[in-house]
Design an enzyme around this catalytic site. Structure first.
Site, PDB file in Angstrom:
ATOM      1  N   CYS A  54     -11.742 -44.066 -25.176  1.00  0.00           N
ATOM      2  CA  CYS A  54     -11.934 -43.821 -23.743  1.00  0.00           C
ATOM      3  C   CYS A  54     -12.942 -44.858 -23.257  1.00  0.00           C
ATOM      4  CB  CYS A  54     -12.348 -42.381 -23.451  1.00  0.00           C
ATOM      5  SG  CYS A  54     -13.993 -41.896 -24.014  1.00  0.00           S
TER       6      CYS A  54
ATOM      7  N   THR B  19     -16.266 -44.834 -22.822  1.00  0.00           N
ATOM      8  CA  THR B  19     -17.435 -44.924 -23.708  1.00  0.00           C
ATOM      9  C   THR B  19     -17.113 -44.536 -25.146  1.00  0.00           C
ATOM     10  OG1 THR B  19     -17.998 -42.632 -23.231  1.00  0.00           O
ATOM     11  CG2 THR B  19     -19.021 -44.337 -21.829  1.00  0.00           C
TER      12      THR B  19
ATOM     13  N   HIS C 110     -19.801 -42.079 -45.750  1.00  0.00           N
ATOM     14  CA  HIS C 110     -20.696 -40.916 -45.789  1.00  0.00           C
ATOM     15  C   HIS C 110     -20.117 -39.670 -45.133  1.00  0.00           C
ATOM     16  CE1 HIS C 110     -24.669 -43.392 -46.398  1.00  0.00           C
ATOM     17  NE2 HIS C 110     -23.710 -43.689 -47.274  1.00  0.00           N
TER      18      HIS C 110
HETATM   19  C1  RB5 Z   1     -13.307 -42.226 -17.362  1.00  0.00           C
HETATM   20  O1  RB5 Z   1     -13.754 -42.742 -16.167  1.00  0.00           O
HETATM   21  C2  RB5 Z   1     -14.469 -42.045 -18.315  1.00  0.00           C
HETATM   22  O2  RB5 Z   1     -15.317 -41.046 -17.869  1.00  0.00           O
HETATM   23  C3  RB5 Z   1     -13.955 -41.743 -19.710  1.00  0.00           C
HETATM   24  O3  RB5 Z   1     -13.107 -42.749 -20.130  1.00  0.00           O
HETATM   25  C4  RB5 Z   1     -14.997 -41.636 -20.786  1.00  0.00           C
HETATM   26  O4  RB5 Z   1     -15.862 -42.712 -20.787  1.00  0.00           O
HETATM   27  C5  RB5 Z   1     -15.676 -40.331 -20.903  1.00  0.00           C
HETATM   28  O5  RB5 Z   1     -16.443 -40.069 -21.854  1.00  0.00           O
END
Ligand code: RB5
Length: 149
Positions: A68, A70, A101
């Protein structure tokens, strides 16, 4: 045998990197189960973390990759399932150590935080590294997973 089968999933923010990683894995000779998403239209990352988890539960793949923006949301989503051990990695050291681990069976990546080359290297290390076992087995057992994939 599902050793060569990788399930991959992302939300819209992770979609471009998922496509890069899918092509990279196919070049390496892996069989891919792609649970989506299939474009950049906004979707909800828990749906795709859950879809990857379900494929692992069904025994159709041995390892998973989730992406995603992050890597945080989709790793939380995947880890809601007690047979998933998802490690959020930003470099090859974390990718190696989450296998050595933690016996991670899912690699989580943040498409907005790392570049494509780093992500491909993380995938390669994640897939090539075996769990160390020993004292780490006891700790992994204490995580209380229902089953191991
Ligand atoms: C999407 O905008 C973003 O919030 C998602 O991809 C992610 O980073 C959430 O943890």
């Amino acid at each position: 045998m599902t050793d060569n089968v990788i399930v991959i999933g992302s939300d819209h923010a992770g979609f471009p990197l998922k496509q890069v990683l899918r092509a990279h894995l196919e070049e390496k000779g892996c069989d891919i189960i792609d649970v989506g998403t299939d474009g950049t239209e906004s979707v909800d990352y828990p749906d795709f973390g859950a879809a990857v988890a379900q494929v692992l539960k069904d025994g159709k793949a041995s390892r998973g990759i989730v992406v995603c923006g992050t890597g945080i949301g989709i790793s939380i989503a995947a880890n809601r399932h007690d047979w998933v051990r998802a490690g959020l990695c930003h470099d090859t050291t974390s990718a190696r150590l989450c296998r050595l681990h933690n016996d991670a069976n899912v690699l989580a990546l943040g498409a907005r935080l790392i570049g494509e080359e780093v992500a491909k290297d993380c995938v390669d290390v994640f897939l090539a590294t075996e769990f160390e076992g020993g004292r780490h087995q006891r700790r992994v057992d204490k995580l209380g997973f229902a089953e191991s994939t």
